[in-house]
Write a protein that holds these residues in place. Sequence first.
Motif, PDB file in Angstrom:
ATOM      1  N   UNK A 268       0.762  -1.339  -0.089  1.00 44.10           N
ATOM      2  CA  UNK A 268      -0.158   0.108   0.205  1.00 44.10           C
ATOM      3  C   UNK A 268       0.729   1.107   0.019  1.00 44.10           C
ATOM      4  N   UNK A 269       1.915   0.968  -0.947  1.00 47.57           N
ATOM      5  CA  UNK A 269       2.976   2.111  -0.911  1.00 47.57           C
ATOM      6  C   UNK A 269       2.148   3.549  -1.194  1.00 47.57           C
ATOM      7  N   UNK A 270       1.120   3.366  -2.251  1.00 52.47           N
ATOM      8  CA  UNK A 270       0.517   4.743  -2.583  1.00 52.47           C
ATOM      9  C   UNK A 270      -0.576   5.354  -1.938  1.00 52.47           C
ATOM     10  N   UNK A 271      -1.000   4.550  -0.642  1.00 50.89           N
ATOM     11  CA  UNK A 271      -1.780   5.163   0.274  1.00 50.89           C
ATOM     12  C   UNK A 271      -1.574   6.309   1.167  1.00 50.89           C
ATOM     13  N   UNK A 272      -2.394   6.943   1.787  1.00 52.20           N
ATOM     14  CA  UNK A 272      -2.158   7.904   2.681  1.00 52.20           C
ATOM     15  C   UNK A 272      -1.369   7.459   3.871  1.00 52.20           C
ATOM     16  N   UNK A 273      -0.114   7.979   4.081  1.00 53.31           N
ATOM     17  CA  UNK A 273       0.594   7.268   5.228  1.00 53.31           C
ATOM     18  C   UNK A 273       0.029   7.546   6.574  1.00 53.31           C
ATOM     19  N   UNK A 274      -0.522   8.832   6.625  1.00 53.97           N
ATOM     20  CA  UNK A 274      -0.933   9.146   7.964  1.00 53.97           C
ATOM     21  C   UNK A 274      -2.127   8.055   8.304  1.00 53.97           C
ATOM     22  N   UNK A 275      -3.116   8.112   7.167  1.00 51.93           N
ATOM     23  CA  UNK A 275      -4.227   7.414   7.506  1.00 51.93           C
ATOM     24  C   UNK A 275      -4.067   6.039   7.706  1.00 51.93           C
ATOM     25  N   UNK A 276      -3.066   5.477   6.894  1.00 51.14           N
ATOM     26  CA  UNK A 276      -2.534   4.074   7.241  1.00 51.14           C
ATOM     27  C   UNK A 276      -2.331   3.730   8.475  1.00 51.14           C
ATOM     28  N   UNK A 277      -1.375   4.761   9.147  1.00 44.27           N
ATOM     29  CA  UNK A 277      -1.139   4.506  10.612  1.00 44.27           C
ATOM     30  C   UNK A 277      -2.243   4.508  11.599  1.00 44.27           C
TER      31      UNK A 277
END
Length: 357
Positions: A307-316
Amino acid sequence: MLVMAFALAACDYTEEKREIGYKGKARINPWLAAERFAAQYDGGVRSLAAWAAPEVEDAVWFVPASVLSNASFTRQIEDWVEDGGHLVLLVEHADAETNDWLDDPVEPQLEPALVGMLARAGIELSERKNSKESVTEIKFDDESFEVAASSKTAVALDGEEPGVFASAPSGDGRMTVLTDGRLFRNRWIGDKDHAALLEALVFATEYEGTIGFVRGSGLSLWALLGKHLWPVLIGLGVLTLLWLWKNFSRFGPLEAADCVSTLRGYDHHLEALGDFQWRLDRAAALLVPLRAQVVERGQRLVVRSGRRDDDFFQFLADRAGLPRERVFRALAEAAPPDSGVLTRTAADLQRLLNILH
């Protein structure tokens, strides 16, 4: 050494016999001998420890003057005398608690209700001033009785000389006053003609019935407690004070046994450490290493998850169960505005580290 000291010391002593009174019933009932003497006659004997209104079948009543201390009692006695009863009123040395072996009699209190009742029967009762009269002879019902009587109270019929004895008819009954009640008490009833005088008083009335002896006293309950139970009351008071001292707080309120001191709590130390770091350099030295670890571990997890292209902050935020704004503030905020925000930011970073293992 103690045995030798006693052996060498003089052991002289003096024996002294002291008469302290009767034992058993005679100790608590001063009229016991008079009651048993009167029991030989028909009608029976009543012994009363406290005041009770006389009944119709009562013929003669021996009553201490201290008992008739109010208008209610005197009115009941007057009604009974008017119907044929014979009242023998004993003024001094008549109370049940008087010790016949101690020369400390209680001064009788001549209540207005008692004096008024006797005055209506033609008997005058008064107190002598600093004097005491002794009498060796009492005349009653055309007989003479040898007695040993003395008192500070004087009694007399209207127009006669005061003395220690007076008796007058009242209605269908009779009122008799004897100022020295010792004549009929256990210790002296066997002396001289005291028992004969008692017999003459019993048969002075035309009616037959019960002979009553009232032992009641005018003392109150608190006076009796103060006289006889003061050691027990003092002991109870001391025990109460000790119990209060043991159970009540003495130096401020007592803390609960399971209460953890705030000075040793981990959260207090954490807040104190965060406050120090914030005042030192706005907590940059504390937050930079944590943020670096979270970013490094988060990027590795993003790559492994594809999920490299996903929003990093939303992922966390999804992984930690936190709002995206708090994750963004924890990783990107330059400097917390106060120590409270610093503490919350550090806690969020610790939570992110835990879910990125």
